[in-house]
Write a protein that holds these residues in place. Structure first.
Motif, PDB file in Angstrom:
ATOM      1  N   ARG A   5       4.561  14.263  -5.784  1.00 15.56           N
ATOM      2  CA  ARG A   5       3.144  13.469  -5.387  1.00 15.56           C
ATOM      3  C   ARG A   5       3.272  13.424  -7.260  1.00 15.56           C
ATOM      4  O   ARG A   5       3.564  14.035  -7.682  1.00 15.56           O
ATOM      5  CB  ARG A   5       1.883  13.047  -4.852  1.00 15.56           C
ATOM      6  CG  ARG A   5       1.850  13.218  -3.167  1.00 15.56           C
ATOM      7  CD  ARG A   5       0.617  12.881  -3.207  1.00 15.56           C
ATOM      8  NE  ARG A   5       0.034  14.593  -3.641  1.00 15.56           N
ATOM      9  CZ  ARG A   5      -1.346  14.545  -3.445  1.00 15.56           C
ATOM     10  NH1 ARG A   5      -2.029  13.691  -2.835  1.00 15.56           N
ATOM     11  NH2 ARG A   5      -1.867  15.896  -3.968  1.00 15.56           N
ATOM     12  N   TYR A  39       6.333   4.583  -1.497  1.00 15.62           N
ATOM     13  CA  TYR A  39       5.754   5.561  -2.722  1.00 15.62           C
ATOM     14  C   TYR A  39       6.584   6.623  -3.605  1.00 15.62           C
ATOM     15  O   TYR A  39       7.570   6.721  -2.607  1.00 15.62           O
ATOM     16  CB  TYR A  39       4.776   6.403  -1.389  1.00 15.62           C
ATOM     17  CG  TYR A  39       3.807   5.393  -1.639  1.00 15.62           C
ATOM     18  CD1 TYR A  39       2.254   5.438  -2.919  1.00 15.62           C
ATOM     19  CD2 TYR A  39       2.922   5.041  -0.587  1.00 15.62           C
ATOM     20  CE1 TYR A  39       1.105   4.265  -2.328  1.00 15.62           C
ATOM     21  CE2 TYR A  39       2.001   4.250  -0.286  1.00 15.62           C
ATOM     22  CZ  TYR A  39       0.985   4.671  -0.870  1.00 15.62           C
ATOM     23  OH  TYR A  39      -0.010   3.640  -0.891  1.00 15.62           O
ATOM     24  N   ASP A 256       2.709   3.113  -5.459  1.00 19.73           N
ATOM     25  CA  ASP A 256       2.649   3.998  -6.945  1.00 19.73           C
ATOM     26  C   ASP A 256       3.953   3.644  -8.406  1.00 19.73           C
ATOM     27  O   ASP A 256       3.120   5.364  -8.760  1.00 19.73           O
ATOM     28  CB  ASP A 256       2.604   5.351  -6.307  1.00 19.73           C
ATOM     29  CG  ASP A 256       4.075   5.483  -6.037  1.00 19.73           C
ATOM     30  OD1 ASP A 256       4.353   6.798  -5.691  1.00 19.73           O
ATOM     31  OD2 ASP A 256       4.847   4.832  -6.148  1.00 19.73           O
TER      32      ASP A 256
END
Length: 256
Positions: A5, A39, A256
């Motif tokens: 991430r 994302y 995101d």
């Protein structure tokens, strides 16, 4: 392949996740793939890219580091290496100028008021500007600050820069690149002219030498990280594809 991430990449370098996303937006990282829900999904390729870019910044500057990474991601390694070569060329020139200034100061201290053997003849403002790769307006600005005191041709009234003026301009150029304000440079140059109070001058030259050493070491580290990143790209088979995205990379809008 391990997936990461934005926060995972950021944590290694003490950055925010938004900073990582900004670096991707600016082309310093290759485009991330997206999950079905939008994302970002980063990989070890992106982690290596971030390490390379962050190593390039102290070595070549933020803008140049970005140009290097964008060129790599555009598949133009020659353009990337050209930016690297120019950075090394500038450091070499700074080292040579530093040596020339130190030699000039040493000579001045040994023989105050004497000109160096083999010193260049008088130069026009255009010739001196070309030598230093600055504009004539910059030299006029330095003159206004008291850094340069060129003579005037009695027939034309044009500025004439003698060997001592060239020396002063070389010193000013070096210190300006080191981030010193014009007022400080003017003080140092006046001390060179009078061959007195050399403490600030020696300190300035030593400080610039330390900066050059630090930058040279940063360049070594950056070269290593960039080389490792290129190896990672090769192993991952990542290539810039049509439309500006790397192979397998998506640019869908996401959360995101």
């Amino acid at each position: 392949m391990i997936t990461l991430r934005p926060s995972d990449l950021a944590r290694e370098h003490g950055l925010s996740a938004q900073a990582v996303r900004n670096y991707e937006r600016d082309g310093c990282l290759p485009p991330a793939e997206r999950t079905p829900t939008g994302y970002r999904v980063y990989t070890e390729v992106h982690a290596a890219a971030l390490r390379a870019f962050l190593a390039l910044v102290p070595a070549f500057g933020h803008a140049a580091g970005g140009r290097i990474m964008n060129a790599v991601h555009d598949g133009d390694l020659d353009d990337a290496l050209l930016v690297v070569d120019r950075g090394h060329e500038q450091v070499l020139r700074d080292r040579e100028t530093l040596t020339a200034v130190k030699n000039a100061v040493d000579h001045l201290m040994a023989e105050p008021g004497a000109e160096r053997p083999g010193a260049p003849g008088p130069r026009t403002i255009g010739e001196l500007a070309h030598r230093l790769d600055v504009t004539p307006a910059t030299l006029r600005n330095w003159e206004g600050a008291g850094i340069l005191v060129p003579a005037r041709d009695p027939a034309t009234g044009y500025r004439v820069f003698r060997a001592s003026d060239v020396r002063d301009a070389e010193l000013a150029h070096l210190l300006r690149r080191g981030g010193y304000p014009l007022e400080h440079i003017a003080t140092v140059v006046r001390q060179v002219r009078t061959a007195g109070g050399t403490g600030p001058l020696a300190e300035a030259l030593d400080d610039w030498r330390r900066r050059l050493t630090a930058r040279g070491l940063a360049m070594l580290a950056a070269s290593g990280e960039l080389g490792r990143y290129l190896d990672v790209l090769d192993r991952a088979g990542w290539r810039r594809g049509p439309g500006g995205a790397g192979t397998g990379a998506g640019r869908g809008r996401g959360r995101d």
